[in-house]
Design a protein around this motif. Structure first.
Motif, PDB file in Angstrom:
ATOM      1  N   GLY A 135       0.708  -1.066  -0.177  1.00 43.19           N
ATOM      2  CA  GLY A 135       0.033   0.179   0.026  1.00 43.19           C
ATOM      3  C   GLY A 135       0.965   1.238   0.061  1.00 43.19           C
ATOM      4  N   VAL A 136       0.451   2.345  -0.698  1.00 39.57           N
ATOM      5  CA  VAL A 136       1.155   3.470  -0.836  1.00 39.57           C
ATOM      6  C   VAL A 136       1.282   4.150   0.447  1.00 39.57           C
ATOM      7  N   VAL A 137       2.548   4.665   0.799  1.00 46.63           N
ATOM      8  CA  VAL A 137       2.752   5.681   1.881  1.00 46.63           C
ATOM      9  C   VAL A 137       3.312   6.815   1.251  1.00 46.63           C
ATOM     10  N   ASP A 138       3.064   8.218   2.089  1.00 45.33           N
ATOM     11  CA  ASP A 138       3.606   9.413   1.400  1.00 45.33           C
ATOM     12  C   ASP A 138       4.775   9.863   2.056  1.00 45.33           C
ATOM     13  N   SER A 139       5.480   9.275   3.052  1.00 42.59           N
ATOM     14  CA  SER A 139       6.775   9.700   3.528  1.00 42.59           C
ATOM     15  C   SER A 139       7.461   8.622   4.754  1.00 42.59           C
ATOM     16  N   SER A 140       8.451   8.922   4.970  1.00 41.96           N
ATOM     17  CA  SER A 140       9.269   8.193   5.581  1.00 41.96           C
ATOM     18  C   SER A 140       8.711   7.918   7.085  1.00 41.96           C
ATOM     19  N   ARG A 141       7.843   9.238   7.614  1.00 40.31           N
ATOM     20  CA  ARG A 141       7.224   9.240   8.950  1.00 40.31           C
ATOM     21  C   ARG A 141       6.053   8.131   8.773  1.00 40.31           C
ATOM     22  N   GLN A 142       5.658   7.813   7.769  1.00 41.14           N
ATOM     23  CA  GLN A 142       4.330   6.599   7.636  1.00 41.14           C
ATOM     24  C   GLN A 142       4.963   5.429   7.498  1.00 41.14           C
ATOM     25  N   LEU A 143       6.116   5.251   7.290  1.00 44.45           N
ATOM     26  CA  LEU A 143       6.666   3.826   7.152  1.00 44.45           C
ATOM     27  C   LEU A 143       6.217   2.849   8.055  1.00 44.45           C
ATOM     28  N   ALA A 144       6.729   3.091   9.409  1.00 46.46           N
ATOM     29  CA  ALA A 144       6.269   2.226  10.293  1.00 46.46           C
ATOM     30  C   ALA A 144       5.234   2.760  11.350  1.00 46.46           C
ATOM     31  N   ARG A 145       4.391   3.711  10.911  1.00 47.50           N
ATOM     32  CA  ARG A 145       3.571   4.336  11.892  1.00 47.50           C
ATOM     33  C   ARG A 145       1.870   3.748  11.955  1.00 47.50           C
ATOM     34  N   GLY A 146       2.131   2.775  12.938  1.00 46.65           N
ATOM     35  CA  GLY A 146       1.061   2.054  13.092  1.00 46.65           C
ATOM     36  C   GLY A 146       1.473   0.510  13.290  1.00 46.65           C
ATOM     37  N   PRO A 147       0.740  -0.252  13.842  1.00 41.53           N
ATOM     38  CA  PRO A 147       1.175  -1.685  14.096  1.00 41.53           C
ATOM     39  C   PRO A 147       1.041  -2.617  12.429  1.00 41.53           C
ATOM     40  N   ALA A 148       0.363  -2.479  11.765  1.00 42.17           N
ATOM     41  CA  ALA A 148       0.403  -3.081  10.598  1.00 42.17           C
ATOM     42  C   ALA A 148       1.309  -2.619   9.832  1.00 42.17           C
ATOM     43  N   ARG A 149       1.765  -1.482   9.558  1.00 41.88           N
ATOM     44  CA  ARG A 149       2.885  -0.885   8.913  1.00 41.88           C
ATOM     45  C   ARG A 149       4.253  -1.334   9.418  1.00 41.88           C
ATOM     46  N   LEU A 150       4.207  -1.149  10.777  1.00 44.60           N
ATOM     47  CA  LEU A 150       5.493  -1.761  11.567  1.00 44.60           C
ATOM     48  C   LEU A 150       5.959  -3.115  11.101  1.00 44.60           C
ATOM     49  N   ALA A 151       4.995  -4.158  11.125  1.00 43.58           N
ATOM     50  CA  ALA A 151       5.246  -5.427  10.893  1.00 43.58           C
ATOM     51  C   ALA A 151       5.440  -5.718   9.399  1.00 43.58           C
ATOM     52  N   VAL A 152       4.783  -4.904   8.322  1.00 41.07           N
ATOM     53  CA  VAL A 152       5.139  -5.150   6.955  1.00 41.07           C
ATOM     54  C   VAL A 152       6.589  -4.597   6.808  1.00 41.07           C
ATOM     55  N   CYS A 153       6.718  -3.433   7.399  1.00 39.45           N
ATOM     56  CA  CYS A 153       8.502  -2.882   7.102  1.00 39.45           C
ATOM     57  C   CYS A 153       9.335  -3.935   7.637  1.00 39.45           C
ATOM     58  N   LEU A 154       8.948  -4.567   8.715  1.00 40.69           N
ATOM     59  CA  LEU A 154      10.161  -5.485   9.146  1.00 40.69           C
ATOM     60  C   LEU A 154      10.046  -7.025   8.413  1.00 40.69           C
ATOM     61  N   GLY A 155       8.952  -7.184   7.783  1.00 45.11           N
ATOM     62  CA  GLY A 155       8.729  -8.152   6.942  1.00 45.11           C
ATOM     63  C   GLY A 155       8.424  -9.551   7.709  1.00 45.11           C
ATOM     64  N   LEU A 156       7.652  -9.135   8.672  1.00 42.87           N
ATOM     65  CA  LEU A 156       7.342 -10.275   9.835  1.00 42.87           C
ATOM     66  C   LEU A 156       5.600 -10.452   9.762  1.00 42.87           C
ATOM     67  N   ASP A 157       5.470 -11.880   9.771  1.00 43.29           N
ATOM     68  CA  ASP A 157       3.966 -12.383   9.834  1.00 43.29           C
ATOM     69  C   ASP A 157       4.027 -13.511  10.664  1.00 43.29           C
ATOM     70  N   LEU A 158       2.964 -14.242  10.536  1.00 44.83           N
ATOM     71  CA  LEU A 158       2.730 -15.505  11.303  1.00 44.83           C
ATOM     72  C   LEU A 158       3.782 -16.553  11.595  1.00 44.83           C
ATOM     73  N   ALA A 159       4.893 -16.403  10.667  1.00 47.40           N
ATOM     74  CA  ALA A 159       5.931 -17.340  10.705  1.00 47.40           C
ATOM     75  C   ALA A 159       6.958 -16.775  11.634  1.00 47.40           C
ATOM     76  N   ALA A 160       6.601 -15.850  12.310  1.00 53.55           N
ATOM     77  CA  ALA A 160       7.729 -15.125  13.300  1.00 53.55           C
ATOM     78  C   ALA A 160       6.910 -15.362  14.574  1.00 53.55           C
ATOM     79  N   ASN A 161       5.855 -15.808  14.770  1.00 56.50           N
ATOM     80  CA  ASN A 161       5.218 -16.217  15.968  1.00 56.50           C
ATOM     81  C   ASN A 161       6.109 -17.020  16.986  1.00 56.50           C
ATOM     82  N   GLY A 162       6.362 -16.440  18.123  1.00 57.47           N
ATOM     83  CA  GLY A 162       7.158 -17.392  18.939  1.00 57.47           C
ATOM     84  C   GLY A 162       8.687 -17.048  19.034  1.00 57.47           C
ATOM     85  N   ALA A 163       8.890 -16.215  17.921  1.00 56.72           N
ATOM     86  CA  ALA A 163      10.543 -15.677  17.873  1.00 56.72           C
ATOM     87  C   ALA A 163      10.982 -15.458  19.179  1.00 56.72           C
TER      88      ALA A 163
END
Length: 231
Positions: A135-163
């Motif tokens: 999904g489009v973001v308009d600035s570096s401020r928005q990259l990890a602003r919010g829990p969903a964006r944070l997870a996407v930036c880090l490339g983490l999903d259910l495979a990381a559960n329990g890490a």
């Protein structure tokens, strides 16, 4: 043993980086939530490393907290919350996006801290590529602003559960730096929590660093309109 990630603090490249031991996570959920602010979470992958500086979190108190996934007991989904502290609890929200949580308190006490937002300080190009595909973001401020964006930036999903966040050489690791001054910490109601768990007077359990541009805006839980609301 693999060494901890290097500090992304360009102002002081000699800063000492430490990876908290499990006992650090085994404390009261609010103490851990407060201390998570200003820490760094690094996710390693074949594509590269991305590191986010945490600026916003929410505490969830388990069996005594109606806003917690563990309020009604253990399930297959929330089992990691009952495990040893220092684990990553990942769940998919509304089937749309993933949220990252840090398990706290002693084993069997299912408390956790939701990582709500942060600032990408390493691997920004990779974070941008992941965000653009989601999904489009308009600035570096928005990259990890919010829990969903944070997870996407880090490339983490259910495979990381329990890490295990306490392993310096792990694929996902949380680290603290010896330098840097934190902003003042503020608190308020949690975002989007419905029912009694969303009562900000009883549960002002969202914590954030003031004057940080990556802290998300507060939004109450959605409440469908009733006949009383219709003019």
């Amino acid at each position: 043993m693999t060494t901890p990630p290097r500090t992304p603090d360009a102002a002081d490249p000699a800063a000492v980086v430490t990876v908290p031991a499990r006992v650090w996570y085994g404390r009261d959920v609010h103490a851990v939530a407060h201390d998570l602010l200003g820490t760094y979470l690094t996710a390693r992958s074949a594509a590269g490393d991305v590191t986010v500086r945490i600026t916003e979190v929410e505490a969830y108190g388990g069996a005594t907290d109606p806003g917690s996934h563990a309020y009604r007991g253990r399930t297959a989904r929330n089992a990691v919350m009952f495990a040893e502290p220092g684990r990553l609890y990942v769940y998919r929200h509304l089937g749309l996006h993933h949220c990252l949580n840090v398990v706290t308190e002693p084993t069997g006490s299912p408390a956790a801290v939701l990582l709500r937002g942060g600032e990408v300080v390493e691997g920004e190009q990779l974070a941008w590529s992941r965000r653009e595909s989601a999904g489009v973001v308009d600035s570096s401020r928005q990259l990890a602003r919010g829990p969903a964006r944070l997870a996407v930036c880090l490339g983490l999903d259910l495979a990381a559960n329990g890490a295990d966040l306490t392993e310096a050489g792990g694929a996902v690791v949380l680290h603290r730096h010896s330098t840097g001054t934190l902003s003042q910490v503020a608190s308020g109601p949690r975002v989007g929590v419905s029912g009694s768990g969303g009562d900000g007077a009883r549960f002002p359990w969202r914590y954030w660093l003031t004057n940080e541009r990556t802290v998300s805006a507060y939004r109450p839980a959605y409440r469908p309109p009733t006949s009383v609301d219709v003019p």
